[in-house]
Design a protein around this motif. Sequence first.
Motif, PDB file in Angstrom:
ATOM      1  N   ALA A 174    -101.356  53.923 -29.594  1.00  0.00           N
ATOM      2  CA  ALA A 174    -101.430  55.760 -29.396  1.00  0.00           C
ATOM      3  C   ALA A 174    -101.140  56.481 -31.308  1.00  0.00           C
ATOM      4  CB  ALA A 174     -99.919  56.118 -28.425  1.00  0.00           C
ATOM      5  N   ALA A 175    -101.500  57.140 -31.298  1.00  0.00           N
ATOM      6  CA  ALA A 175    -101.164  58.007 -32.491  1.00  0.00           C
ATOM      7  C   ALA A 175     -99.749  58.633 -32.851  1.00  0.00           C
ATOM      8  CB  ALA A 175    -101.951  59.141 -32.220  1.00  0.00           C
ATOM      9  N   PRO A 176     -99.208  58.848 -34.124  1.00  0.00           N
ATOM     10  CA  PRO A 176     -97.831  58.769 -34.741  1.00  0.00           C
ATOM     11  C   PRO A 176     -97.364  60.037 -34.226  1.00  0.00           C
ATOM     12  CG  PRO A 176     -99.139  58.329 -36.122  1.00  0.00           C
ATOM     13  CD  PRO A 176    -100.028  58.391 -35.347  1.00  0.00           C
ATOM     14  N   SER A 177     -98.101  60.618 -33.559  1.00  0.00           N
ATOM     15  CA  SER A 177     -97.374  62.614 -33.080  1.00  0.00           C
ATOM     16  C   SER A 177     -95.788  62.429 -32.329  1.00  0.00           C
ATOM     17  CB  SER A 177     -98.358  63.027 -32.262  1.00  0.00           C
ATOM     18  OG  SER A 177     -98.803  62.820 -31.422  1.00  0.00           O
ATOM     19  N   GLN A 178     -95.502  61.187 -31.414  1.00  0.00           N
ATOM     20  CA  GLN A 178     -94.739  61.600 -31.043  1.00  0.00           C
ATOM     21  C   GLN A 178     -93.448  61.178 -31.936  1.00  0.00           C
ATOM     22  OE1 GLN A 178     -93.779  59.163 -27.632  1.00  0.00           O
ATOM     23  NE2 GLN A 178     -92.144  60.265 -27.086  1.00  0.00           N
ATOM     24  N   LYS A 179     -93.529  60.551 -33.476  1.00  0.00           N
ATOM     25  CA  LYS A 179     -92.312  60.953 -33.998  1.00  0.00           C
ATOM     26  C   LYS A 179     -91.592  59.452 -33.471  1.00  0.00           C
ATOM     27  CE  LYS A 179     -92.038  65.209 -35.895  1.00  0.00           C
ATOM     28  NZ  LYS A 179     -93.153  65.527 -34.985  1.00  0.00           N
TER      29      LYS A 179
ATOM     30  N   ALA B 253     -99.935  62.050 -21.092  1.00  0.00           N
ATOM     31  CA  ALA B 253     -99.014  62.212 -22.693  1.00  0.00           C
ATOM     32  C   ALA B 253     -99.535  61.244 -23.137  1.00  0.00           C
ATOM     33  CB  ALA B 253     -97.781  62.020 -21.715  1.00  0.00           C
ATOM     34  N   TYR B 254    -100.271  59.587 -23.045  1.00  0.00           N
ATOM     35  CA  TYR B 254    -100.592  58.724 -24.135  1.00  0.00           C
ATOM     36  C   TYR B 254    -101.310  59.233 -24.774  1.00  0.00           C
ATOM     37  CZ  TYR B 254    -101.924  54.102 -26.024  1.00  0.00           C
ATOM     38  OH  TYR B 254    -102.303  53.101 -26.462  1.00  0.00           O
ATOM     39  N   GLU B 255    -102.193  60.534 -24.241  1.00  0.00           N
ATOM     40  CA  GLU B 255    -103.368  60.791 -24.965  1.00  0.00           C
ATOM     41  C   GLU B 255    -103.089  61.669 -26.554  1.00  0.00           C
ATOM     42  OE1 GLU B 255    -106.676  62.660 -22.385  1.00  0.00           O
ATOM     43  OE2 GLU B 255    -107.868  60.772 -21.433  1.00  0.00           O
ATOM     44  N   ARG B 256    -102.073  62.319 -25.886  1.00  0.00           N
ATOM     45  CA  ARG B 256    -101.539  63.492 -26.659  1.00  0.00           C
ATOM     46  C   ARG B 256    -101.113  62.536 -27.985  1.00  0.00           C
ATOM     47  NH1 ARG B 256    -101.992  68.574 -26.482  1.00  0.00           N
ATOM     48  NH2 ARG B 256    -101.044  68.728 -28.047  1.00  0.00           N
ATOM     49  N   GLY B 257    -100.527  61.205 -27.402  1.00  0.00           N
ATOM     50  CA  GLY B 257     -99.674  60.248 -28.597  1.00  0.00           C
ATOM     51  C   GLY B 257     -98.426  60.017 -28.558  1.00  0.00           C
ATOM     52  N   TYR B 258     -98.028  60.133 -27.039  1.00  0.00           N
ATOM     53  CA  TYR B 258     -96.500  59.803 -26.402  1.00  0.00           C
ATOM     54  C   TYR B 258     -96.805  58.578 -26.400  1.00  0.00           C
ATOM     55  CZ  TYR B 258     -95.222  64.054 -28.009  1.00  0.00           C
ATOM     56  OH  TYR B 258     -94.416  64.890 -28.543  1.00  0.00           O
TER      57      TYR B 258
END
Length: 215
Positions: free
Chosen positions: A2-7, A127-132
Amino acid sequence: MAAPSQKTHELLQIMEAQPVIPVLKIERAADAIPLARALARGGLPAIEITLRTPAALEAIRLAASEVPEAIVGAGTILNPAQFEAAAAAGSRFIVSPGCTASLIDAAADSPVPLLPGAITPSEIMTAYERGYSVLKFFPAEQAGGAAFLKSLSSPLSDIRFCPTGGIGVANAATYLSLPNVICVGGSWVAPDDFIAAGKWDEIEALARAATSLSR
């Protein structure tokens, strides 16, 4: 991956440090300081103060400013305005029962990590698609419990959860034994009647007992 957008790193530092995140409903803001201190003494410094009472934001401010050993988060965040208010009050992490595009956007513009909720495979995948990749599973017991959560561990193996809702002493260990569970959220370590009566020593003892739960 996943992208690191979740911090994710910041969030995992908090959630991996203790098996239980106390979920708190505070009616009197003044209770926030002795409550946070009692939970931290018991080994649970990370706490989630829910925005379910008029006193919640002030409770977050007091605990965050007066109890440096506490890691204060805000829960029951439903929209960007609440996200921003909770972050301004000193929250170091934000928890929501669901996951909306507007909340994801608000979190993207903030240094404070968001733990959004998801239950169904479609919600989790969105949510995973958004990096979560770290999510709240709520309401856990009502949504199928540990058996349902376990069934997600293979097809959605990159996702880890903090289940909350209906979890207590009797079933917390079952959830914590699952490979896709980081920690659990629960109110049993600080019951409403104990908070109302100022039973800080008893709450500290409950917190200490909760830290012994294995993962």
